[in-house]
Design a protein around this motif. Structure first.
Motif, PDB file in Angstrom:
ATOM      1  N   VAL A 149      16.698 -41.478 -17.813  1.00 33.50           N
ATOM      2  CA  VAL A 149      15.514 -40.679 -18.125  1.00 33.50           C
ATOM      3  C   VAL A 149      15.825 -39.830 -19.360  1.00 33.50           C
ATOM      4  O   VAL A 149      16.787 -39.049 -19.361  1.00 33.50           O
ATOM      5  N   LEU A 150      15.024 -40.008 -20.411  1.00 35.43           N
ATOM      6  CA  LEU A 150      15.180 -39.222 -21.635  1.00 35.43           C
ATOM      7  C   LEU A 150      13.986 -38.287 -21.723  1.00 35.43           C
ATOM      8  O   LEU A 150      12.849 -38.741 -21.828  1.00 35.43           O
ATOM      9  N   ALA A 151      14.237 -36.989 -21.637  1.00 33.26           N
ATOM     10  CA  ALA A 151      13.126 -36.039 -21.552  1.00 33.26           C
ATOM     11  C   ALA A 151      13.042 -35.188 -22.807  1.00 33.26           C
ATOM     12  O   ALA A 151      14.063 -34.806 -23.389  1.00 33.26           O
ATOM     13  N   ARG A 174       7.112 -49.347 -27.945  1.00 35.35           N
ATOM     14  CA  ARG A 174       7.423 -50.528 -28.756  1.00 35.35           C
ATOM     15  C   ARG A 174       8.798 -51.099 -28.362  1.00 35.35           C
ATOM     16  O   ARG A 174       9.000 -52.311 -28.375  1.00 35.35           O
ATOM     17  N   LEU A 175       9.710 -50.189 -27.995  1.00 30.31           N
ATOM     18  CA  LEU A 175      11.065 -50.607 -27.611  1.00 30.31           C
ATOM     19  C   LEU A 175      11.153 -50.974 -26.126  1.00 30.31           C
ATOM     20  O   LEU A 175      12.224 -51.095 -25.570  1.00 30.31           O
ATOM     21  N   ARG A 176      10.001 -51.119 -25.486  1.00 29.77           N
ATOM     22  CA  ARG A 176       9.893 -51.510 -24.070  1.00 29.77           C
ATOM     23  C   ARG A 176      10.579 -50.516 -23.129  1.00 29.77           C
ATOM     24  O   ARG A 176      11.274 -50.886 -22.179  1.00 29.77           O
ATOM     25  N   MET A 177      10.397 -49.239 -23.427  1.00 29.40           N
ATOM     26  CA  MET A 177      10.796 -48.217 -22.466  1.00 29.40           C
ATOM     27  C   MET A 177       9.548 -47.824 -21.679  1.00 29.40           C
ATOM     28  O   MET A 177       8.428 -48.001 -22.164  1.00 29.40           O
ATOM     29  N   LEU A 178       9.760 -47.273 -20.491  1.00 27.85           N
ATOM     30  CA  LEU A 178       8.637 -46.762 -19.707  1.00 27.85           C
ATOM     31  C   LEU A 178       8.319 -45.356 -20.218  1.00 27.85           C
ATOM     32  O   LEU A 178       9.224 -44.533 -20.366  1.00 27.85           O
ATOM     33  N   THR A 179       7.059 -45.094 -20.504  1.00 26.43           N
ATOM     34  CA  THR A 179       6.708 -43.779 -21.069  1.00 26.43           C
ATOM     35  C   THR A 179       5.799 -43.005 -20.117  1.00 26.43           C
ATOM     36  O   THR A 179       4.816 -43.527 -19.598  1.00 26.43           O
ATOM     37  N   VAL A 180       6.164 -41.739 -19.903  1.00 25.02           N
ATOM     38  CA  VAL A 180       5.403 -40.863 -19.021  1.00 25.02           C
ATOM     39  C   VAL A 180       5.073 -39.593 -19.801  1.00 25.02           C
ATOM     40  O   VAL A 180       5.969 -38.946 -20.354  1.00 25.02           O
ATOM     41  N   GLY A 181       3.790 -39.256 -19.854  1.00 23.35           N
ATOM     42  CA  GLY A 181       3.374 -38.035 -20.544  1.00 23.35           C
ATOM     43  C   GLY A 181       2.855 -37.020 -19.541  1.00 23.35           C
ATOM     44  O   GLY A 181       2.156 -37.361 -18.587  1.00 23.35           O
ATOM     45  N   LEU A 189      16.490 -34.305 -24.833  1.00 23.18           N
ATOM     46  CA  LEU A 189      16.585 -34.563 -26.274  1.00 23.18           C
ATOM     47  C   LEU A 189      16.526 -33.280 -27.111  1.00 23.18           C
ATOM     48  O   LEU A 189      16.446 -33.336 -28.337  1.00 23.18           O
ATOM     49  N   THR A 190      16.551 -32.134 -26.450  1.00 16.02           N
ATOM     50  CA  THR A 190      16.655 -30.880 -27.201  1.00 16.02           C
ATOM     51  C   THR A 190      18.001 -30.199 -26.944  1.00 16.02           C
ATOM     52  O   THR A 190      18.250 -29.106 -27.430  1.00 16.02           O
ATOM     53  N   ALA A 191      18.861 -30.857 -26.171  1.00 17.87           N
ATOM     54  CA  ALA A 191      20.109 -30.199 -25.771  1.00 17.87           C
ATOM     55  C   ALA A 191      21.108 -30.102 -26.913  1.00 17.87           C
ATOM     56  O   ALA A 191      21.929 -29.187 -26.942  1.00 17.87           O
ATOM     57  N   ASP A 192      21.040 -31.063 -27.844  1.00 13.90           N
ATOM     58  CA  ASP A 192      22.052 -31.098 -28.901  1.00 13.90           C
ATOM     59  C   ASP A 192      21.493 -30.447 -30.158  1.00 13.90           C
ATOM     60  O   ASP A 192      20.755 -31.059 -30.927  1.00 13.90           O
ATOM     61  N   ILE A 193      21.856 -29.178 -30.349  1.00 16.47           N
ATOM     62  CA  ILE A 193      21.270 -28.404 -31.448  1.00 16.47           C
ATOM     63  C   ILE A 193      21.731 -28.933 -32.812  1.00 16.47           C
ATOM     64  O   ILE A 193      21.012 -28.811 -33.801  1.00 16.47           O
ATOM     65  N   ALA A 194      22.901 -29.569 -32.850  1.00 10.79           N
ATOM     66  CA  ALA A 194      23.363 -30.166 -34.112  1.00 10.79           C
ATOM     67  C   ALA A 194      22.434 -31.310 -34.507  1.00 10.79           C
ATOM     68  O   ALA A 194      21.994 -31.419 -35.656  1.00 10.79           O
ATOM     69  N   VAL A 195      22.117 -32.157 -33.530  1.00 11.39           N
ATOM     70  CA  VAL A 195      21.247 -33.307 -33.808  1.00 11.39           C
ATOM     71  C   VAL A 195      19.832 -32.837 -34.159  1.00 11.39           C
ATOM     72  O   VAL A 195      19.236 -33.284 -35.140  1.00 11.39           O
ATOM     73  N   VAL A 196      19.298 -31.912 -33.376  1.00  7.50           N
ATOM     74  CA  VAL A 196      17.919 -31.451 -33.607  1.00  7.50           C
ATOM     75  C   VAL A 196      17.777 -30.811 -34.995  1.00  7.50           C
ATOM     76  O   VAL A 196      16.857 -31.123 -35.744  1.00  7.50           O
ATOM     77  N   THR A 197      18.719 -29.960 -35.352  1.00  7.69           N
ATOM     78  CA  THR A 197      18.595 -29.303 -36.659  1.00  7.69           C
ATOM     79  C   THR A 197      18.937 -30.262 -37.800  1.00  7.69           C
ATOM     80  O   THR A 197      18.379 -30.150 -38.897  1.00  7.69           O
ATOM     81  N   PHE A 253      12.698 -36.338 -32.100  1.00  2.04           N
ATOM     82  CA  PHE A 253      12.858 -37.100 -30.854  1.00  2.04           C
ATOM     83  C   PHE A 253      12.927 -38.605 -31.116  1.00  2.04           C
ATOM     84  O   PHE A 253      13.751 -39.303 -30.520  1.00  2.04           O
ATOM     85  N   VAL A 254      12.069 -39.087 -32.004  1.00  2.00           N
ATOM     86  CA  VAL A 254      12.034 -40.539 -32.218  1.00  2.00           C
ATOM     87  C   VAL A 254      13.367 -41.024 -32.779  1.00  2.00           C
ATOM     88  O   VAL A 254      13.884 -42.078 -32.398  1.00  2.00           O
ATOM     89  N   ARG A 255      13.954 -40.220 -33.648  1.00  2.00           N
ATOM     90  CA  ARG A 255      15.251 -40.600 -34.217  1.00  2.00           C
ATOM     91  C   ARG A 255      16.316 -40.715 -33.112  1.00  2.00           C
ATOM     92  O   ARG A 255      17.128 -41.638 -33.112  1.00  2.00           O
ATOM     93  N   GLN A 256      16.286 -39.806 -32.173  1.00  2.00           N
ATOM     94  CA  GLN A 256      17.261 -39.854 -31.071  1.00  2.00           C
ATOM     95  C   GLN A 256      17.005 -41.053 -30.161  1.00  2.00           C
ATOM     96  O   GLN A 256      17.951 -41.672 -29.658  1.00  2.00           O
ATOM     97  N   LEU A 257      15.723 -41.374 -29.984  1.00  2.00           N
ATOM     98  CA  LEU A 257      15.411 -42.548 -29.156  1.00  2.00           C
ATOM     99  C   LEU A 257      15.949 -43.814 -29.797  1.00  2.00           C
ATOM    100  O   LEU A 257      16.458 -44.711 -29.116  1.00  2.00           O
ATOM    101  N   LEU A 258      15.834 -43.889 -31.135  1.00  2.00           N
ATOM    102  CA  LEU A 258      16.325 -45.074 -31.837  1.00  2.00           C
ATOM    103  C   LEU A 258      17.840 -45.194 -31.667  1.00  2.00           C
ATOM    104  O   LEU A 258      18.381 -46.292 -31.575  1.00  2.00           O
ATOM    105  N   ALA A 259      18.518 -44.041 -31.598  1.00  2.00           N
ATOM    106  CA  ALA A 259      19.976 -44.074 -31.485  1.00  2.00           C
ATOM    107  C   ALA A 259      20.441 -44.231 -30.035  1.00  2.00           C
ATOM    108  O   ALA A 259      21.380 -44.964 -29.748  1.00  2.00           O
TER     109      ALA A 259
END
Lengths: 224, 210
Positions: A73-75, A162-169, A107-115, A127-133
């Motif tokens: 689960v990626l939130a 598009r990447l065939r993940m299950l998406t929940v909003g 996906l907000t836990a890593d402040i280095a990645v987010v900034t 977020f999309v960049r992290q999903l790709l990785a």
């Protein structure tokens, strides 16, 4: 706090006086608010669950299937919704009840990645960049928003599908841009304009949704 | 051989009943809890407003789910959702992962919040602690340190019987489901924020008229 009531302390720290500076009548008026606000959230809880209980159950079943198949689960969310995302991730990783630990990432836990992404590319892509990785087909992306309009969330769930993940909003107000066809597989909307009341009911929703997921994962497979 | 099997339709019914019970539990608990704490909550908000008016910073802390609640609570003060509300100083003591893990891995892990309070707070500030149990050592020590430093102390606690906590205002949720308790605490700190801003606006108008 007797030491703070001497004249010297009062002079230095006038805010330390024991009696609030507003009249008792104001306090009495204010004390009517909590029950009203709580009733407002409770009415929204009934409204949401009366309208969407079946969809919540089928969403839980889809998440359970994805997790049982190795998905994580990626939130994600912004502001208070980022803490909601972190909250459910922690509950999944380290359940408060009897449920199994489920792989989950905020996906907000890593402040280095987010900034880094925010600075080098755009905040819309954090977020999309992290999903790709980090994301894999079969993962579950949970996007939490009070408006449903956040560009970075809409980009994330579009790419995730598009990447065939299950998406929940999980959204508020009228669902915003998340409500458009094909943006997410499962969408739940708390129909209110109060950010606070929306978040309170969203928290009930994701707690119960993932409790169902935990229960599904503990079920002994039957011959059915 | 007979096998007892739960059909798909029966499984859905079980899930629907679980959701129905979950919502009912929250509504019942909320009605009882907010009726009991309404007066205390209003008084606490008025006290917080006084401190903010004098320039206080709110320092928030808690472990586990309390850590994300601390972050949620502090962002609301720093970046208000309602237009016209002024930004107020608030810090979550669960954000600095280097400091937190450094202290947790050191000789005195229960000092994790108290240490940061000694370094970051000033007399007159406000401390708000989440306690998953009345015996939560790190949050208890944080509250005691805050009290020694003449801060306004607020405890949002659950789990076990409410003991006397070292706090000026205690909001104890007596519920056996920690998720329900967490939701009631979320609503509690939302309401503290809302009422604090009402008092601040009220005071702002009163001061301007003088």
């Amino acid at each position: 706090m007797s030491s703070t009531n001497d004249p010297f302390s009062q002079l230095l720290y006038p805010m330390l006086r024991e009696q609030p500076s507003v009249d008792a009548s104001v306090i009495t008026q204010l004390s009517r608010a909590p029950l009203q606000k709580s009733a407002e959230s409770n009415a929204l809880r009934h409204q949401l669950f009366d309208a969407s209980a079946d969809q919540i159950v089928s969403c839980a079943r889809a998440i359970s299937t994805a997790v049982a198949g190795g998905g994580r689960v990626l939130a994600c969310g912004n502001g208070g919704s980022a803490t909601s995302a972190a909250d459910i991730v922690s509950e999944l990783l380290r359940p408060s009840g009897a449920g199994p630990a489920i792989g989950a990432l905020s996906l907000t836990a890593d402040i280095a990645v987010v900034t880094a992404i925010g600075n080098d590319v755009s905040y819309d892509d954090v977020f999309v960049r992290q999903l790709l990785a980090l994301g894999r087909s079969g993962d579950v992306v949970l996007a939490i928003s009070t408006s449903g309009n956040s560009e970075n969330l809409v980009r994330a769930v579009r790419e995730a599908r598009r990447l065939r993940m299950l998406t929940v909003g999980i959204a508020g107000h009228d669902g915003g841009r998340m409500r458009a066809d094909g943006v997410v597989d499962h969408l739940f909307i708390v129909p209110s304009t109060s950010v606070h009341r929306i978040q309170e009911v969203q928290t009930t929703l994701y707690h119960l949704l993932f409790e169902l997921v935990q229960q599904h994962l503990m079920e002994v497979p039957t011959c059915a | 051989m007979m096998m007892v099997m739960k059909s798909a339709a029966e499984a859905v019914d079980v899930d629907l009943a679980f959701l129905r019970d979950g919502v009912a539990a929250r509504c019942a608990a909320g009605d009882e809890y907010f009726a009991a704490i309404a007066q205390e909550l209003a008084g606490c908000a008025a006290a917080m407003a006084d401190r903010f008016f004098a320039g206080a910073t709110l320092l928030v802390f808690g472990s586990g789910a309390g850590a994300t609640d601390a972050q949620h609570n502090s962002v609301e003060y720093v970046h208000p959702v309602l237009p016209g509300c002024r930004a107020l100083a608030a810090l979550s003591l669960t954000n600095d992962v280097s400091t937190v893990t450094g202290i947790l891995g050191g000789p005195d892990p229960l000092d994790v919040y108290a240490h940061q309070l000694r370094a970051l707070s000033r007399p007159g500030d406000i401390a708000l602690a989440f306690l998953a149990s009345p015996h939560d050592g790190a949050s208890l020590r944080g509250l005691r340190t805050a009290r020694e430093r003449e801060m306004l102390t607020i405890a949002l606690s659950t789990g076990g019987t409410p003991s006397e906590l070292p706090a000026t205002h205690t909001f104890h949720v007596d519920h056996d489901d920690p998720l329900v308790a967490q939701e009631l605490h979320l609503a509690t700190y939302h309401m503290l924020w809302e009422l604090t801003h009402i008092v601040l606006n009220h005071r702002g108008i009163a001061e301007a008229r003088r």
